[in-house]
Design an enzyme around this catalytic site. Structure first.
Site, PDB file in Angstrom:
ATOM      1  N   HIS A  48       1.269   0.770 -13.758  1.00 10.20           N
ATOM      2  CA  HIS A  48       2.137  -0.393 -13.962  1.00 10.20           C
ATOM      3  C   HIS A  48       3.593   0.078 -13.937  1.00 10.20           C
ATOM      4  CE1 HIS A  48       3.054  -4.444 -15.278  1.00 10.20           C
ATOM      5  NE2 HIS A  48       3.949  -3.911 -16.088  1.00 10.20           N
ATOM      6  N   ASN A  87      -5.150   2.008 -13.745  1.00 10.53           N
ATOM      7  CA  ASN A  87      -4.117   1.237 -13.049  1.00 10.53           C
ATOM      8  C   ASN A  87      -2.762   1.887 -13.304  1.00 10.53           C
ATOM      9  OD1 ASN A  87      -2.914  -0.992 -11.647  1.00 10.53           O
ATOM     10  ND2 ASN A  87      -2.376  -1.908 -13.620  1.00 10.53           N
ATOM     11  N   GLY A 104       0.786  -1.238   0.000  1.00  7.99           N
ATOM     12  CA  GLY A 104       0.000   0.000   0.000  1.00  7.99           C
ATOM     13  C   GLY A 104       0.816   1.284   0.000  1.00  7.99           C
ATOM     14  N   ASP A 112      -3.121  -5.448 -17.893  1.00  9.42           N
ATOM     15  CA  ASP A 112      -2.203  -4.460 -18.474  1.00  9.42           C
ATOM     16  C   ASP A 112      -2.411  -4.165 -19.958  1.00  9.42           C
ATOM     17  OD1 ASP A 112      -1.011  -4.494 -15.963  1.00  9.42           O
ATOM     18  OD2 ASP A 112       0.410  -6.058 -16.548  1.00  9.42           O
ATOM     19  N   LEU A 120      -3.926  -7.146  -7.165  1.00  8.22           N
ATOM     20  CA  LEU A 120      -3.558  -8.336  -7.925  1.00  8.22           C
ATOM     21  C   LEU A 120      -4.755  -9.263  -8.086  1.00  8.22           C
ATOM     22  CD1 LEU A 120      -0.077  -9.039  -6.286  1.00  8.22           C
ATOM     23  CD2 LEU A 120      -0.543  -7.902  -8.464  1.00  8.22           C
ATOM     24  N   GLU A 151       6.042   6.901  -9.617  1.00  5.20           N
ATOM     25  CA  GLU A 151       4.642   6.529  -9.365  1.00  5.20           C
ATOM     26  C   GLU A 151       3.990   7.476  -8.364  1.00  5.20           C
ATOM     27  OE1 GLU A 151       4.263   1.807 -10.065  1.00  5.20           O
ATOM     28  OE2 GLU A 151       5.254   2.353  -8.206  1.00  5.20           O
ATOM     29  N   ILE A 204     -10.292  -8.469 -13.005  1.00  6.64           N
ATOM     30  CA  ILE A 204     -11.626  -7.905 -12.757  1.00  6.64           C
ATOM     31  C   ILE A 204     -12.583  -8.502 -13.794  1.00  6.64           C
ATOM     32  CG2 ILE A 204     -12.949  -5.753 -12.671  1.00  6.64           C
ATOM     33  CD1 ILE A 204     -10.338  -4.344 -11.903  1.00  6.64           C
TER      34      ILE A 204
HETATM   35  C1  GRF Z   1       3.328  -0.413  -7.638  1.00  6.28           C
HETATM   36  O1  GRF Z   1       4.676  -0.512  -7.957  1.00  6.28           O
HETATM   37  C2  GRF Z   1       2.503  -0.398  -8.891  1.00  6.28           C
HETATM   38  O2  GRF Z   1       3.225  -0.112 -10.029  1.00  6.28           O
HETATM   39  C3  GRF Z   1       1.969  -1.781  -9.027  1.00  6.28           C
HETATM   40  O3  GRF Z   1       1.930  -2.294  -7.716  1.00  6.28           O
HETATM   41  C4  GRF Z   1       2.833  -1.623  -6.905  1.00  6.28           C
HETATM   42  C5  GRF Z   1       2.088  -1.234  -5.658  1.00  6.28           C
HETATM   43  O4  GRF Z   1       2.779  -1.527  -4.540  1.00  6.28           O
HETATM   44  N1  GRF Z   1       0.715  -1.779  -9.726  1.00  6.28           N
HETATM   45  P1  GRF Z   1       2.214  -1.052  -3.143  1.00  6.28           P
HETATM   46  O5  GRF Z   1       1.336  -2.156  -2.612  1.00  6.28           O
HETATM   47  O6  GRF Z   1       1.458   0.213  -3.370  1.00  6.28           O
HETATM   48  O7  GRF Z   1       3.388  -0.800  -2.265  1.00  6.28           O
END
Ligand code: GRF
Length: 180
Positions: A96, A94, A11, A137, A77, A166, A80
């Site tokens: 990625h 999303n 998270g 994806d 993960l 991110e 859907i």
């Molecule tokens: C992120 O690196 C994102 O790119 C991917 O999942 C990861 C999330 O990790 N979809 P976290 O649970 O937010 O630490």
């Protein structure tokens, strides 16, 4: 705009979205998790409602109760189901940790992505924010940002760079989508 964040892991991305929400026009009204995870604890610590469920009918109902207008996946993960994607068409996004369409699809998550990028000696990696459909994806790309791999780059060092991108860009892109 009321948004829901779906997560399954540590998270940290959710945390960045929560930390930034005062500066932006989105409000995280609900966090949905599909297993017991740190993301749920982080949401609860912040006082955000959470739902632990794998029942898509129930999830859809709780989203309606919270008047959610947009769904943001952050390390979620699970596939859907098609009916849910169709109902929420263009309203699920999303992030990625690579430059899709490369290094996407089943099995490409977390450190597996960065290990593959480093092993292939790619010149660049980055992040992709995209709409979500029922396949991993493969939805339309909204935004990408690149980062160069350096001499001696490891999966861990690359992951750190990617996380930085991110945490910076996800809130900004959500804000831009809201304003559209
Ligand atoms: C992120 O690196 C994102 O790119 C991917 O999942 C990861 C999330 O990790 N979809 P976290 O649970 O937010 O630490």
């Amino acid at each position: 705009m009321k948004i829901a964040v779906f997560a399954s892991g540590t998270g940290t991305t959710l945390q960045a979205l929560m930390d930034n929400q005062v500066r932006y026009d989105y409000q995280i009204s609900l966090v949905v998790v599909n297993r017991v995870c740190q993301a749920r604890d982080r949401a609860e610590d912040t006082g955000i409602s959470t739902l632990l469920s794998k029942d898509w009918m129930q999830i859809d109902q709780v989203l309606a109760e919270h008047q959610i207008q947009m769904i943001v996946l952050a390390g979620f993960l699970a596939i859907i189901p098609q009916w849910f994607c169709e109902k929420w068409d263009n309203k699920i996004i999303n992030i990625h940790p690579a430059l899709l369409p490369k290094y996407g699809g089943k099995g490409f998550y977390g450190e597996h992505v960065h290990e593959a990028v480093v092993a292939a000696k790619e010149e660049f990696s980055g992040i992709t924010i995209h709409y979500v459909n029922e396949c991993y994806d493969s939805g339309a790309i909204i935004f990408q940002a690149k980062v160069a791999l350096e001499e001696g780059e490891t999966a861990d060092s690359l992951a750190a760079k990617i996380h930085k991108l991110e945490y910076q860009h996800y809130p900004e892109v959500i804000e831009e989508l809201i304003k559209k």
